[in-house]
Design a protein around this motif. Structure first.
Motif, PDB file in Angstrom:
ATOM      1  N   SER A 152      47.162 -13.344 -42.523  1.00 16.34           N
ATOM      2  CA  SER A 152      46.052 -13.873 -41.732  1.00 16.34           C
ATOM      3  C   SER A 152      45.842 -15.359 -42.018  1.00 16.34           C
ATOM      4  CB  SER A 152      44.764 -13.104 -42.034  1.00 16.34           C
ATOM      5  OG  SER A 152      44.923 -11.727 -41.755  1.00 16.34           O
ATOM      6  N   ILE A 173      46.660 -18.756 -39.484  1.00 14.45           N
ATOM      7  CA  ILE A 173      45.682 -19.796 -39.134  1.00 14.45           C
ATOM      8  C   ILE A 173      46.211 -21.178 -39.520  1.00 14.45           C
ATOM      9  CG2 ILE A 173      43.369 -20.675 -39.636  1.00 14.45           C
ATOM     10  CD1 ILE A 173      42.523 -17.729 -40.047  1.00 14.45           C
ATOM     11  N   LEU A 222      48.697 -22.491 -37.045  1.00 16.18           N
ATOM     12  CA  LEU A 222      48.091 -23.023 -35.822  1.00 16.18           C
ATOM     13  C   LEU A 222      47.696 -24.491 -35.993  1.00 16.18           C
ATOM     14  CD1 LEU A 222      45.793 -20.069 -34.669  1.00 16.18           C
ATOM     15  CD2 LEU A 222      47.829 -20.916 -33.513  1.00 16.18           C
ATOM     16  N   GLU A 226      51.980 -21.387 -31.724  1.00 17.66           N
ATOM     17  CA  GLU A 226      51.274 -20.178 -31.283  1.00 17.66           C
ATOM     18  C   GLU A 226      52.179 -18.963 -31.355  1.00 17.66           C
ATOM     19  OE1 GLU A 226      51.120 -23.052 -29.875  1.00 17.66           O
ATOM     20  OE2 GLU A 226      49.022 -23.593 -29.623  1.00 17.66           O
ATOM     21  N   SER A 268      52.396 -17.933 -35.013  1.00 14.93           N
ATOM     22  CA  SER A 268      51.114 -17.388 -35.474  1.00 14.93           C
ATOM     23  C   SER A 268      50.875 -15.990 -34.914  1.00 14.93           C
ATOM     24  CB  SER A 268      49.971 -18.317 -35.061  1.00 14.93           C
ATOM     25  OG  SER A 268      50.040 -19.547 -35.766  1.00 14.93           O
TER      26      SER A 268
END
Length: 460
Positions: free
Chosen positions: A8, A12, A15, A93, A96
């Motif tokens: 997680s 982030i 990104l 993206e 991620s």
């Protein structure tokens, strides 16, 4: 739990890194993130921990399958080099979303509560809906995303409805408590429970492309960008089957005789549809889609066996299948990107123009077909051995062996095109050194597991 947190956080961070002018740092950074997660996951071996009031349990089963999924993603990422070369502005993206989808996959193999299973499936599925339609200029990609989203949403509702009926019959979402509730006099014979069990099986069967709930698979696999199709056919299937087995073993073991006829019918139908459907395909990507359906059938055979060999055979089969499939899709992506063709003709003469690609593809096809000296041979052997623990299931093994012979026919169509058909002025496919190294590693791993399967076969 460490893997979930790291994935997680890394997703982030990735990104924010995407705001940099150059995207060349994204590939090594994604590989570094995955390597850290893989190492952190191994530290949880033999250290069982429960979280969120026992809704999530990290045990050896969860660690083993998490390892397969993270390793598969590690081997898959190098084939995204084309996105870097074309300076795709959405690359951050993509990476991620892959990391976030892995969060859902890890939850699916470590849940202890049906709610946590549902959350894991949704996290994984939503990421895949987006990735399926990531090629916005392609009508096929848009069609794939729409079909996958609509059908996936519908069957997610079906799955949730089944879970609700199970809760109504047992009064719990905890899979251990559900299993214990069945020992009561009114357990297995409870109509609401039986219906909930059947509907839940249907919902999960869709997620792993088992027939007759496979109808979305060929179109979605063909339309989705090849890199993400490879992810869909390996990590998503591994998570789905591992979650399916854990559910049946922990929650529905006492009702084995209730769900056995339904699941064996699904298994046989999956084997037949997958293998026969692959024979008539002219597009290699669609052929691999039907191949994925057939392998879901072989994985379900271990679930049907339902004995002490089942979890180990599912683990080894998932690893062997994932490595071979990633190599197959990787070579297909390299060839299709340059030759603008996904049919068998695109592979004509590849053995002469690109010996490395041809050899890696050959080993991959042999492994998927179950030829000796590849990991796929022992994968099928372990599955058949687990089923043969019950002499009454001999007929199922006979059917599976006959259909595996059919598989040899369509897998070797690619090999014949590479070595026995003229190149027809096809130019050499460009491959960078890092991608070549990845293919060499996967090929060696496939052969090594076919020679010394005991390296990983006894982990569980």
């Amino acid at each position: 739990m460490t893997s979930i947190i790291l994935l997680s956080v890394f997703g982030i961070i990735n990104l924010f890194v995407g705001f940099l002018k150059s995207n060349r740092i994204l590939l090594p950074l994604a590989l570094l993130f995955l390597a850290v997660v893989f190492g952190a996951n191994l530290f949880n071996w033999n250290d069982t921990q429960s979280y969120f009031n026992n809704m999530l349990t990290i045990d050896n089963y969860a660690v083993a399958f998490t390892g397969i999924m993270v390793l598969s993603t590690l081997l898959l990422i190098p084939f995204s080099q084309r996105y870097i070369d074309t300076k795709d502005e959405n690359l951050a993206e993509y990476y991620s979303l892959l990391l976030f989808s892995l969060v859902g996959a890890v939850m699916m193999v470590s849940y202890e509560n049906l709610i946590m299973l549902f959350v894991g499936i949704e996290i994984l599925s939503i990421s895949m809906y987006v990735l399926a339609g990531s090629d916005k200029k392609s009508l096929r990609s848009n069609e794939a995303a729409l079909k996958y989203f609509l059908m996936g949403s519908f069957f997610t509702g079906v799955l949730l409805f089944g879970m609700v009926m199970i809760y109504g019959a047992t009064g719990s979402f905890n899979i251990t408590e559900i299993g214990a509730a069945q020992v009561s006099a009114d357990g297995v014979t409870n109509t609401m429970f039986v219906l909930g069990l059947l509907v839940t099986i249907i919902g999960i069967s869709f997620k792993i492309s088992a027939a007759p709930f496979h109808f979305w698979t060929p179109d979605v696999y063909q339309g989705t960008p090849t890199l993400f199709t490879s992810y869909m056919s390996t990590i998503v299937k591994t998570a789905g089957v591992a979650a399916f087995y854990k559910l049946m073993a922990s929650a529905f073991a006492a009702s084995y005789t209730t769900w056995f006829p339904t699941l064996i019918a699904i298994t046989v139908l999956t084997l037949v549809v997958g293998n026969i459907g692959a024979v008539v395909q002219k597009n290699v990507k669609r052929m691999l889609a039907y191949s994925s359906i057939s392998h879901a059938g072989y994985l379900l055979m271990s679930l049907i066996a339902f004995n002490e060999r089942s979890d180990s055979s599912i683990f080894f089969y998932s690893l062997a299948y994932s490595t071979a499939t990633i190599a197959a899709f990787g070579v297909l992506k390299l060839v299709a990107d340059q030759r603008k063709d996904e049919t068998f003709e695109a592979f004509n003469g590849l053995g002469r123009t690109n010996p490395l690609l041809a050899f890696a593809m050959t080993v991959s096809m042999m492994s998927l077909a179950g030829i000796p000296l590849t990991a796929g041979f022992f994968a099928k052997f372990f599955v058949f051995a687990s089923v043969l623990e019950d002499a009454n299931l001999m007929w199922l093994v006979v059917i599976a062996v006959l259909l595996a012979a059919v598989g040899i026919y369509y897998y070797f169509k690619v090999v014949i095109a590479m070595y026995m058909r003229p190149a027809e002025n096809q130019e050499k496919v460009g491959v960078n050194s890092f991608t070549s190294f990845t293919l060499i590693f996967i090929t060696i791993l496939t052969i090594l597991l076919g020679i010394v399967p005991a390296l990983v076969s006894d982990i569980l």
